[in-house]
Motif scaffolding. Structure first.
Motif: not given
Length: 66
Positions: A30-42, A44-56
């Motif tokens: 709670q209290g944080i937000a996340a963006a992967v490769n400059q795209q905000v990730v909701n 509710q999607r954190w549990d299924d958002y698979a990271l890839q090598a070299n993601d920023s």
């Protein structure tokens, strides 16, 4: 595999999801937000958002106010 979190390299296991990374970094969900490769990730999607090598990933505090 390696990802970049707030400009710092972080090693994670293959098939790591964004929620797993938050847990690995011992951050509150709670209290944080996340963006992967400059795209905000909701949140509710954190549990299924698979990271890839070299993601920023950018993690930042959400501040309420006006």
């Amino acid at each position: 595999m390696q990802v970049i979190v707030n400009d710092e390299p972080v090693t994670v296991s293959p098939h790591t999801h964004l929620a797993d990374l938050i847990t690995q970094l011992e951050l509150p969900s709670q209290g944080i937000a996340a963006a992967v490769n400059q795209q905000v990730v909701n949140r509710q999607r954190w549990d299924d958002y698979a990271l890839q090598a070299n993601d920023s990933i950018t993690l930042f505090s959400v501040v309420a106010g006006g």
